[in-house]
Design a protein around this motif. Structure first.
Motif, PDB file in Angstrom:
ATOM      1  N   THR A  28     -11.757 -60.796 -33.637  1.00  0.00           N
ATOM      2  CA  THR A  28     -10.647 -61.705 -33.358  1.00  0.00           C
ATOM      3  C   THR A  28     -10.954 -62.654 -32.199  1.00  0.00           C
ATOM      4  O   THR A  28     -10.078 -63.388 -31.748  1.00  0.00           O
ATOM      5  CB  THR A  28      -9.366 -60.931 -33.045  1.00  0.00           C
ATOM      6  OG1 THR A  28      -9.531 -60.176 -31.838  1.00  0.00           O
ATOM      7  CG2 THR A  28      -9.015 -59.988 -34.189  1.00  0.00           C
ATOM      8  N   PHE A  29     -12.170 -62.643 -31.724  1.00  0.00           N
ATOM      9  CA  PHE A  29     -12.607 -63.492 -30.622  1.00  0.00           C
ATOM     10  C   PHE A  29     -12.261 -64.951 -30.888  1.00  0.00           C
ATOM     11  O   PHE A  29     -12.561 -65.492 -31.949  1.00  0.00           O
ATOM     12  CB  PHE A  29     -14.115 -63.319 -30.450  1.00  0.00           C
ATOM     13  CG  PHE A  29     -14.709 -64.023 -29.265  1.00  0.00           C
ATOM     14  CD1 PHE A  29     -14.250 -63.775 -27.984  1.00  0.00           C
ATOM     15  CD2 PHE A  29     -15.767 -64.908 -29.435  1.00  0.00           C
ATOM     16  CE1 PHE A  29     -14.822 -64.401 -26.892  1.00  0.00           C
ATOM     17  CE2 PHE A  29     -16.346 -65.533 -28.353  1.00  0.00           C
ATOM     18  CZ  PHE A  29     -15.869 -65.282 -27.074  1.00  0.00           C
ATOM     19  N   ASP A  30     -11.625 -65.600 -29.918  1.00  0.00           N
ATOM     20  CA  ASP A  30     -11.196 -66.990 -30.073  1.00  0.00           C
ATOM     21  C   ASP A  30     -11.244 -67.680 -28.715  1.00  0.00           C
ATOM     22  O   ASP A  30     -10.206 -67.906 -28.082  1.00  0.00           O
ATOM     23  CB  ASP A  30      -9.786 -67.041 -30.659  1.00  0.00           C
ATOM     24  CG  ASP A  30      -9.343 -68.452 -31.019  1.00  0.00           C
ATOM     25  OD1 ASP A  30      -8.148 -68.634 -31.295  1.00  0.00           O
ATOM     26  OD2 ASP A  30     -10.189 -69.371 -31.019  1.00  0.00           O
ATOM     27  N   PRO A  31     -12.431 -68.050 -28.241  1.00  0.00           N
ATOM     28  CA  PRO A  31     -12.574 -68.637 -26.910  1.00  0.00           C
ATOM     29  C   PRO A  31     -12.165 -70.106 -26.872  1.00  0.00           C
ATOM     30  O   PRO A  31     -12.117 -70.773 -27.904  1.00  0.00           O
ATOM     31  CB  PRO A  31     -14.072 -68.493 -26.635  1.00  0.00           C
ATOM     32  CG  PRO A  31     -14.682 -68.638 -27.997  1.00  0.00           C
ATOM     33  CD  PRO A  31     -13.728 -67.921 -28.918  1.00  0.00           C
ATOM     34  N   GLU A  32     -11.900 -70.606 -25.680  1.00  0.00           N
ATOM     35  CA  GLU A  32     -11.655 -72.027 -25.494  1.00  0.00           C
ATOM     36  C   GLU A  32     -12.944 -72.811 -25.704  1.00  0.00           C
ATOM     37  O   GLU A  32     -12.932 -73.894 -26.288  1.00  0.00           O
ATOM     38  CB  GLU A  32     -11.107 -72.297 -24.095  1.00  0.00           C
ATOM     39  CG  GLU A  32      -9.719 -71.756 -23.845  1.00  0.00           C
ATOM     40  CD  GLU A  32      -8.664 -72.508 -24.620  1.00  0.00           C
ATOM     41  OE1 GLU A  32      -8.795 -73.746 -24.765  1.00  0.00           O
ATOM     42  OE2 GLU A  32      -7.699 -71.870 -25.092  1.00  0.00           O
ATOM     43  N   SER A  33     -14.046 -72.264 -25.210  1.00  0.00           N
ATOM     44  CA  SER A  33     -15.346 -72.889 -25.353  1.00  0.00           C
ATOM     45  C   SER A  33     -16.434 -71.842 -25.190  1.00  0.00           C
ATOM     46  O   SER A  33     -16.189 -70.748 -24.686  1.00  0.00           O
ATOM     47  CB  SER A  33     -15.536 -74.016 -24.331  1.00  0.00           C
ATOM     48  OG  SER A  33     -15.534 -73.503 -23.012  1.00  0.00           O
ATOM     49  N   MET A  34     -17.644 -72.187 -25.622  1.00  0.00           N
ATOM     50  CA  MET A  34     -18.812 -71.340 -25.450  1.00  0.00           C
ATOM     51  C   MET A  34     -19.958 -72.180 -24.920  1.00  0.00           C
ATOM     52  O   MET A  34     -20.069 -73.364 -25.233  1.00  0.00           O
ATOM     53  CB  MET A  34     -19.219 -70.691 -26.765  1.00  0.00           C
ATOM     54  CG  MET A  34     -18.245 -69.642 -27.278  1.00  0.00           C
ATOM     55  SD  MET A  34     -18.237 -68.152 -26.234  1.00  0.00           S
ATOM     56  CE  MET A  34     -19.895 -67.527 -26.513  1.00  0.00           C
ATOM     57  N   GLY A  35     -20.812 -71.560 -24.129  1.00  0.00           N
ATOM     58  CA  GLY A  35     -21.942 -72.267 -23.569  1.00  0.00           C
ATOM     59  C   GLY A  35     -23.244 -71.502 -23.705  1.00  0.00           C
ATOM     60  O   GLY A  35     -23.252 -70.271 -23.786  1.00  0.00           O
ATOM     61  N   TRP A  36     -24.334 -72.246 -23.744  1.00  0.00           N
ATOM     62  CA  TRP A  36     -25.688 -71.700 -23.675  1.00  0.00           C
ATOM     63  C   TRP A  36     -26.335 -72.172 -22.376  1.00  0.00           C
ATOM     64  O   TRP A  36     -26.243 -73.349 -22.016  1.00  0.00           O
ATOM     65  CB  TRP A  36     -26.545 -72.159 -24.855  1.00  0.00           C
ATOM     66  CG  TRP A  36     -26.267 -71.448 -26.142  1.00  0.00           C
ATOM     67  CD1 TRP A  36     -25.458 -71.861 -27.159  1.00  0.00           C
ATOM     68  CD2 TRP A  36     -26.813 -70.192 -26.554  1.00  0.00           C
ATOM     69  NE1 TRP A  36     -25.468 -70.946 -28.182  1.00  0.00           N
ATOM     70  CE2 TRP A  36     -26.294 -69.908 -27.835  1.00  0.00           C
ATOM     71  CE3 TRP A  36     -27.694 -69.281 -25.975  1.00  0.00           C
ATOM     72  CZ2 TRP A  36     -26.630 -68.746 -28.534  1.00  0.00           C
ATOM     73  CZ3 TRP A  36     -28.018 -68.128 -26.667  1.00  0.00           C
ATOM     74  CH2 TRP A  36     -27.493 -67.876 -27.931  1.00  0.00           C
ATOM     75  N   PHE A  37     -26.993 -71.250 -21.691  1.00  0.00           N
ATOM     76  CA  PHE A  37     -27.708 -71.523 -20.453  1.00  0.00           C
ATOM     77  C   PHE A  37     -29.098 -70.923 -20.546  1.00  0.00           C
ATOM     78  O   PHE A  37     -29.362 -70.078 -21.388  1.00  0.00           O
ATOM     79  CB  PHE A  37     -26.961 -70.917 -19.253  1.00  0.00           C
ATOM     80  CG  PHE A  37     -25.612 -71.529 -18.990  1.00  0.00           C
ATOM     81  CD1 PHE A  37     -25.438 -72.405 -17.933  1.00  0.00           C
ATOM     82  CD2 PHE A  37     -24.522 -71.234 -19.794  1.00  0.00           C
ATOM     83  CE1 PHE A  37     -24.197 -72.971 -17.674  1.00  0.00           C
ATOM     84  CE2 PHE A  37     -23.279 -71.789 -19.558  1.00  0.00           C
ATOM     85  CZ  PHE A  37     -23.119 -72.666 -18.492  1.00  0.00           C
ATOM     86  N   ARG A  38     -29.991 -71.347 -19.662  1.00  0.00           N
ATOM     87  CA  ARG A  38     -31.322 -70.754 -19.618  1.00  0.00           C
ATOM     88  C   ARG A  38     -31.769 -70.594 -18.177  1.00  0.00           C
ATOM     89  O   ARG A  38     -31.322 -71.293 -17.282  1.00  0.00           O
ATOM     90  CB  ARG A  38     -32.333 -71.589 -20.409  1.00  0.00           C
ATOM     91  CG  ARG A  38     -32.586 -72.985 -19.858  1.00  0.00           C
ATOM     92  CD  ARG A  38     -33.444 -73.779 -20.826  1.00  0.00           C
ATOM     93  NE  ARG A  38     -33.759 -75.103 -20.322  1.00  0.00           N
ATOM     94  CZ  ARG A  38     -34.383 -76.043 -21.025  1.00  0.00           C
ATOM     95  NH1 ARG A  38     -34.758 -75.792 -22.284  1.00  0.00           N
ATOM     96  NH2 ARG A  38     -34.633 -77.229 -20.483  1.00  0.00           N
ATOM     97  N   GLN A  39     -32.697 -69.648 -17.966  1.00  0.00           N
ATOM     98  CA  GLN A  39     -33.151 -69.364 -16.614  1.00  0.00           C
ATOM     99  C   GLN A  39     -34.617 -68.954 -16.613  1.00  0.00           C
ATOM    100  O   GLN A  39     -35.049 -68.136 -17.421  1.00  0.00           O
ATOM    101  CB  GLN A  39     -32.304 -68.262 -15.988  1.00  0.00           C
ATOM    102  CG  GLN A  39     -32.576 -68.030 -14.511  1.00  0.00           C
ATOM    103  CD  GLN A  39     -31.505 -67.175 -13.865  1.00  0.00           C
ATOM    104  OE1 GLN A  39     -30.812 -66.413 -14.531  1.00  0.00           O
ATOM    105  NE2 GLN A  39     -31.361 -67.306 -12.552  1.00  0.00           N
ATOM    106  N   VAL A  40     -35.360 -69.540 -15.688  1.00  0.00           N
ATOM    107  CA  VAL A  40     -36.760 -69.203 -15.436  1.00  0.00           C
ATOM    108  C   VAL A  40     -36.805 -68.379 -14.148  1.00  0.00           C
ATOM    109  O   VAL A  40     -36.059 -68.671 -13.209  1.00  0.00           O
ATOM    110  CB  VAL A  40     -37.617 -70.475 -15.290  1.00  0.00           C
ATOM    111  CG1 VAL A  40     -39.056 -70.129 -14.937  1.00  0.00           C
ATOM    112  CG2 VAL A  40     -37.560 -71.299 -16.565  1.00  0.00           C
TER     113      VAL A  40
END
Length: 124
Positions: A28-40
């Motif tokens: 039932t997950f219903d977020p306002e927004s989703m993001g992708w990030f990356r890290q070195v």
């Protein structure tokens, strides 16, 4: 509270394509927004892409905007990051997270429920 799990990373040659997935534990997950990030290692976590679920608006880091595409499935349980023309500069651990219900932002501090990450390694 919902748990997010990233998958789809791997070791690839420059120019390859990968599709990352971020799956929520709750159907039932219903977020306002989703993001992708990356890290070195040794560097700050970096914004890559985001999608606003209400209208589908997307944002991208300048260096990936012509190569990466963020999307979601119909039931909102999974968020994808399609990555094409990968280069060694894209090598990092990639994380997904849920966006703030109050702000639509590229700031790391405005996201929560971080997944554990998936490693992407691109060789030349």
């Amino acid at each position: 509270q919902v748990q997010l799990v990233e998958s789809g990373g791997g070791v690839v040659q420059a120019g390859a394509t990968l599709r990352l997935s971020c799956t929520a534990s709750d159907s039932t997950f219903d977020p306002e927004s989703m993001g992708w990030f990356r890290q070195v290692p040794g560097k700050e976590r970096e914004f890559v892409a985001s999608i606003k679920y209400s209208n589908g608006f997307t944002s991208y880091l300048d260096s990936v905007e012509d190569r990466f595409t963020i999307s979601r499935d119909n039931d909102k349980k999974t968020t994808f990051l399609q990555m094409t023309s990968l280069s060694p500069e894209d090598t990092a651990v990639y994380y997904c997270a849920q966006g703030s219900p109050f702000f639509y932002s590229p700031r790391t501090s405005d996201y929560y429920n971080w997944g554990q990450g998936t490693q992407v390694t691109v060789s030349s």
